[in-house]
Design an enzyme around this catalytic site. Structure first.
Site, PDB file in Angstrom:
ATOM      1  N   GLU A 277       0.729  -1.205  -0.043  1.00 36.37           N
ATOM      2  CA  GLU A 277       0.017  -0.070  -0.163  1.00 36.37           C
ATOM      3  C   GLU A 277       0.745   1.347   0.090  1.00 36.37           C
ATOM      4  O   GLU A 277       0.362   2.433   0.483  1.00 36.37           O
ATOM      5  CB  GLU A 277      -0.955  -0.026   1.402  1.00 36.37           C
ATOM      6  CG  GLU A 277      -1.892  -1.372   1.003  1.00 36.37           C
ATOM      7  CD  GLU A 277      -2.629  -1.343   2.457  1.00 36.37           C
ATOM      8  OE1 GLU A 277      -3.951  -1.727   2.354  1.00 36.37           O
ATOM      9  OE2 GLU A 277      -2.062  -0.969   3.564  1.00 36.37           O
TER      10      GLU A 277
HETATM   11  C1  TNX Z   1      -4.715  -3.987   4.648  1.00 35.08           C
HETATM   12  S1  TNX Z   1      -2.787  -6.409   4.425  1.00 35.08           S
HETATM   13  C2  TNX Z   1      -3.329  -3.869   5.249  1.00 35.08           C
HETATM   14  C3  TNX Z   1      -3.084  -3.426   6.367  1.00 35.08           C
HETATM   15  C4  TNX Z   1      -4.471  -3.161   7.207  1.00 35.08           C
HETATM   16  C5  TNX Z   1      -5.351  -4.245   6.973  1.00 35.08           C
HETATM   17  C6  TNX Z   1      -6.806  -4.384   7.513  1.00 35.08           C
HETATM   18  C7  TNX Z   1      -2.016  -5.339   4.061  1.00 35.08           C
HETATM   19  C8  TNX Z   1      -0.477  -5.715   3.873  1.00 35.08           C
HETATM   20  N1  TNX Z   1      -2.196  -4.237   4.529  1.00 35.08           N
HETATM   21  O1  TNX Z   1      -2.428  -2.129   6.472  1.00 35.08           O
HETATM   22  O2  TNX Z   1      -4.198  -3.119   8.688  1.00 35.08           O
HETATM   23  O3  TNX Z   1      -5.498  -4.234   5.491  1.00 35.08           O
HETATM   24  O4  TNX Z   1      -7.317  -5.515   7.399  1.00 35.08           O
END
Ligand code: TNX
Length: 600
Positions: free
Chosen positions: A388
């Site tokens: 992300e």
């Molecule tokens: C996605 S999964 C994220 C996290 C959040 C999560 C909440 C991932 C690698 N990144 O930053 O905490 O969703 O479900």
């Protein structure tokens, strides 16, 4: 001891229906029950073990597990060569087990149940059974232990030397229990199985009047995948050392062997780095919802690592880069693209922060942090996040990841990243952690063709921060609702298109903690889904069976309750009636936390 010994026969509870030999989670690879061979632990039993220090340590752990509930002294007796006795742990089993089918590999499992059994080797002659005679009949044994029909693996045999790094054999006869393995890790897993074969009252922290019966027979067991883990996000909410140690206990129970700690994120930096001290003094002082946060000193982290190692669990530290770095930027604005410190962040949005990939200072920071964390970490892995980072695009992103991968290699560790790092160039042995929800990703499949391996954490099956049901008091639902069946009903060996089972290193259940604030809430989200993921990682695919799993899992409710562990009474599991768990504390159900207020 005294208390237990003083109990008269009349005071003893009626013997509970013995646990069946196959009633183990995760399902053992091979089970051969012998109802005529049940064993009852006597009050004067010793734990006998050879001189190897690691094996002696496991013997001590077995005694530690059994002493509180039994009240027996259970002294450890070290012998040059173990012979017989009520409880014996034997390293490097010298004699091959008789008549036990050869385990299937993950790749064979994927090839399909029927065809895969006819591999390597005819049945070896039966006879030289180790500790316990099972009659020497080369008859196939069913995985899971509940179905007497032959397993698809066919009647080939496994030599004792094939137990591998984590396998074990458990023999129960009327005169004793013997656990044999090639490694102390195998012995430790065997001890976890033995624990489950005793009545649930064995989980009691104080002496209980019970007959400590173990079901007779032979069990040979080893994992399908080498990496089986859970992740705890200690950034969104901070959890102190004691909570983490307790989570490690839960992992060890289910033969999970990796604890991934998500140590850094926008809401808090949780691991002390000597060369960048403000990361924790400034960046560690916040968490979701505005609480005080916190962080681990080097000594705290070492304590976690040591505690885990004693339970044969490897800690995988994650430093999430280049995004998810707001906490670091509040401490060191020189890392920010505009060199301006952002305000601390206590909300739950993602994707807005990043360290400047164009600045050399950023790579000093990355090298210092990863170098110190690597030096604190005995395990082979360093997780660099990579998810992300929405504002670091294209070549800026892949260039950053490639350079960071090289920094990790320079520390001597193997890099793991969320599967977003797939487009970056290959680095030797690198591992991608898949958290997608639809099982198709050509970029990931291509990275695997270039040599990457995969840890599977599909968001819609393995994300334990998802709610069980619409009315679950805490959790998210962006990847769907995950009840126990959904957590269980998938196959890591075939889940991602174009990724063969032999590229799958294993499975991991992440627990993100935006909405999770206490240990009881961690346990509520973990249990009973964590054992489902553990079974996918450990048990042969041929043992996969929802009907059998829910029955086996049901027996763990009284165990958790007796041990004071919170869990969710998921409606699809046939939990024993409350009266069967009469001596157990009431299960704690967490109250919903206050909704965090996003601040940005
Ligand atoms: C996605 S999964 C994220 C996290 C959040 C999560 C909440 C991932 C690698 N990144 O930053 O905490 O969703 O479900």
């Amino acid at each position: 001891m005294a208390r237990a010994a003083e109990l008269t026969a009349g005071e003893l509870l009626a013997p509970p229906a013995p646990v069946r030999l196959g009633d183990v989670v995760p399902a053992p690879e091979q089970v051969r029950p012998d109802p005529t061979a049940d064993f009852t632990l006597p009050a004067d039993a010793a734990v006998r073990v050879g001189p190897d220090p690691d094996a002696r340590e496991v013997a001590e752990q077995l005694a530690e597990l059994l002493r509180p509930a039994t009240g027996y002294p259970l002294p450890i007796v070290v012998e040059a060569t173990t012979t017989g006795g009520p409880l014996v742990l034997t390293l490097a089993a010298a004699t091959p087990p008789a008549g036990v089918p050869r385990p299937r590999t993950a790749a064979e499992d994927t090839a399909g149940a029927g065809a895969a059994g006819a591999v390597a080797g005819a049945a070896e002659p039966a006879g030289t059974d180790g500790a316990a005679s099972v009659g020497g009949v080369a008859e196939p044994v069913s995985p899971g232990g509940v179905d007497p029909t032959p397993s698809a693996a066919g009647p080939t045999t496994v030599g004792a030397d094939e137990l591998g790094a984590e396998g074990y054999r458990l023999d129960v006869t009327p005169t004793g229990v013997r656990i044999s393995a090639d490694t102390a890790t195998g012995l430790f897993h065997g001890v976890q199985t033995l624990r489950q074969l005793l009545p649930a009252a064995v989980e009691s922290p104080s002496p209980v009047a019970a007959r400590w019966v173990v079901p007779g027979g032979v069990l040979v067991d080893r994992p399908r995948f080498p990496y089986r883990g859970a992740m705890l996000d200690v950034s969104r909410h901070f959890f102190g050392v004691a909570d983490v140690l307790r989570v490690i206990d839960h992992l060890a129970r289910y033969k999970l062997n990796h604890l991934h700690l998500h140590l850094t994120d926008d809401q808090g930096w949780r691991i002390a780095v000597d060369s960048w001290p403000a990361l924790t003094t400034v960046g560690g002082a916040t968490e979701v919802g505005g609480g005080p946060g916190g962080f681990y000193t080097g000594a705290d982290y070492r304590r976690i690592v040591r505690y885990a190692a004693r339970r044969h669990v490897t800690v995988v530290p994650e430093i999430d880069l280049p995004g998810h770095t707001n906490a670091a930027l509040t401490a060191y604005p020189e890392l920010a693209p505009d060199r301006v410190a952002p305000p601390p962040y206590t909300g739950t949005e993602v994707g807005f922060s990043y360290v400047d990939p164009a600045s050399e200072r950023t790579y000093d920071f990355v090298a210092d942090v990863l170098g110190e964390v690597a030096a604190l970490t005995p395990g082979p892995w360093l997780h660099i996040g990579g998810d992300e980072a929405f504002k670091v695009k294209g070549a800026a992103y892949t260039g950053f990841v490639e350079r960071t991968q090289r920094i990790v290699a320079g520390t001597g560790k193997t890099v793991i990243g969320w599967h977003q790092i797939a487009p970056a160039g290959h680095a030797e042995e690198r591992v991608l952690q898949w958290w997608g929800t639809d099982g198709t990703d050509p970029v990931v499949a291509e990275a695997v063709r270039r040599g990457a391996r995969l840890i599977l954490s599909p968001g819609n099956h393995a994300y334990l921060d998802m709610k069980y049901a619409p009315d679950t008091p805490i959790g998210h639902d962006w990847a769907g609702l995950i009840d126990v069946r959904r957590a269980y009903d998938w196959d890591p060996g075939t889940h991602v298109a174009g990724v063969p089972a032999d590229a799958v290193l294993g499975v991991e259940a992440p627990l993100w903690t935006e909405s999770v604030t206490t240990l009881a809430e961690i346990e509520f989200m973990f249990l009973p889904r964590l054992p489902a993921i553990a079974e996918l990682g450990w048990s042969p695919r041929s043992a996969h069976d929802w009907a059998g799993f829910r029955e086996r899992l049901a027996g763990h409710g009284p165990r958790w309750a007796t041990a004071g562990i919170a869990f969710h009474r998921a409606p699809e599991i046939p939990w024993p009636a409350e009266r069967d768990a009469a001596d157990t504390p009431t299960t704690a159900t967490p109250t919903p936390p206050a909704t965090p207020t996003p601040t940005g």
